[in-house]
Design an enzyme around this catalytic site. Structure first.
Site, PDB file in Angstrom:
ATOM      1  N   LYS A  52      43.423  30.390  43.617  1.00 15.99           N
ATOM      2  CA  LYS A  52      44.860  30.280  43.349  1.00 15.99           C
ATOM      3  C   LYS A  52      45.297  28.810  43.393  1.00 15.99           C
ATOM      4  O   LYS A  52      46.078  28.365  42.559  1.00 15.99           O
ATOM      5  CB  LYS A  52      45.651  31.125  44.356  1.00 15.99           C
ATOM      6  CG  LYS A  52      45.552  32.620  44.053  1.00 15.99           C
ATOM      7  CD  LYS A  52      45.969  33.500  45.218  1.00 15.99           C
ATOM      8  CE  LYS A  52      45.669  34.967  44.881  1.00 15.99           C
ATOM      9  NZ  LYS A  52      45.883  35.868  46.002  1.00 15.99           N
ATOM     10  N   GLN A  96      48.445  36.301  51.603  1.00 17.53           N
ATOM     11  CA  GLN A  96      47.161  36.867  51.185  1.00 17.53           C
ATOM     12  C   GLN A  96      46.837  38.112  52.018  1.00 17.53           C
ATOM     13  O   GLN A  96      46.872  38.080  53.238  1.00 17.53           O
ATOM     14  CB  GLN A  96      46.061  35.810  51.343  1.00 17.53           C
ATOM     15  CG  GLN A  96      44.689  36.258  50.884  1.00 17.53           C
ATOM     16  CD  GLN A  96      44.627  36.534  49.388  1.00 17.53           C
ATOM     17  OE1 GLN A  96      45.159  35.791  48.581  1.00 17.53           O
ATOM     18  NE2 GLN A  96      43.965  37.617  49.031  1.00 17.53           N
ATOM     19  N   ASP A 119      54.022  38.162  44.110  1.00 13.79           N
ATOM     20  CA  ASP A 119      52.977  39.205  44.083  1.00 13.79           C
ATOM     21  C   ASP A 119      53.505  40.507  43.477  1.00 13.79           C
ATOM     22  O   ASP A 119      52.726  41.359  43.069  1.00 13.79           O
ATOM     23  CB  ASP A 119      52.477  39.480  45.509  1.00 13.79           C
ATOM     24  CG  ASP A 119      51.101  38.891  45.764  1.00 13.79           C
ATOM     25  OD1 ASP A 119      50.359  38.669  44.785  1.00 13.79           O
ATOM     26  OD2 ASP A 119      50.755  38.668  46.941  1.00 13.79           O
TER      27      ASP A 119
END
Length: 279
Positions: A52, A96, A119
């Protein structure tokens, strides 16, 4: 001859488009910033976070990394999220997953400001998707739609079968296929006659989490197969939920593992970051 849908190539196209857009925003004086929070040092998570950061650097998005120890408390994590929610210079927040067992994922997801939920996991984002409103869409399903569209695969009117009903892939995938006017069936561990249902699919999305579960007996001749699974086989090689070699001769198009759906997830995360800045 089946078409191998190249997720690496399509994700590179999307990143290049975003790079141009980010350069244009910078010319207007707008900097885009993504905050990435990782708790503990799960090896797979560390690899994802690294990928990322690389994607951010390539596109021109500033990334802030918060690497917290495993013993970080739930309250400490929620305090950090609150701080990031209030920072005007942070456009997107990504925590995460998975988190250590002592931290409730659901609580953490809900703590993120929906306007920074790149997300697409916040209940508000999911609600917007379900009523067809504009909002952040979970990155893997959004990436699959791009794979299909950019490969010239028509969704409208097609029989689409999604195997798996997770909040991250299965459910949003079904809603996105519906949005594209597909006729959608969602299967799961309690589905009866799974083979028969899968064999009806013009487009089969395999997200069951079992290595090489789907062989040619589950596939309609000429179907399009999207493999969301990622596992390591007995030789430590990556494989998906689909037995690729067995299925390949029977399909019109298929995503490989690796190099299919995986690269698209990060490309769509970058897309969501740019969208957050534009909003």
């Amino acid at each position: 001859m089946a078409v191998k849908i190249d997720g690496k190539m399509i994700s590179a196209q999307i990143k290049d488009e975003l790079k141009e857009k980010v350069a244009a925003l910078k010319a207007e004086g707008k900097e885009i910033t993504l905050a990435v929070v990782q708790v503990g040092n799960d090896p797979a998570s560390t690899v994802y976070v690294g990928n990322k950061k690389k994607a951010c650097a390539y596109i021109g998005i500033r990334s802030l990394a918060y690497e917290l120890p495993e013993e970080t408390t739930e309250d400490e994590l929620l305090d950090l999220i609150q701080t990031l929610n209030q920072r005007k210079d942070v456009n997107g927040i990504l925590v995460q997953l998975p988190l250590p067992d002592h931290i409730r994922e659901d609580l953490v997801i809900r703590a993120i400001d929906p306007k920074k939920d790149v997300d697409g996991f916040h209940p508000q984002s999911v609600g917007m998707l379900s009523i067809g409103e504009k909002g952040f869409v979970s990155c893997t399903p959004a990436g699959i739609i791009q794979l299909l569209k950019r490969s010239g695969i028509e969704i409208e009117g097609k029989e689409c079968v999604v195997v798996g009903r997770s909040n991250i892939v299965g459910k949003p995938m079904a809603m996105l296929l519906l949005r594209e006017n597909g006729t959608v069936t969602v299967c799961h561990s309690r589905t009866r006659n799974l083979k028969e249902v899968c064999r009806r699919a013009d487009i089969l999305v395999a997200a069951i989490g079992k290595p090489k579960f789907f062989n040619h007996e589950y596939i309609k001749e000429g179907a399009v197969v999207i493999d969301v699974g990622i596992h390591r086989n007995e030789n430590n090689k990556l494989c998906g939920d689909v037995d690729y070699d067995d299925v390949y001769p029977h399909v019109s198009a298929i995503t490989p593992v690796p190099g299919g759906v995986g690269p698209m997830t990060i490309a769509m995360l970058m897309y969501n970051c740019v969208q957050a800045a534009e909003m």
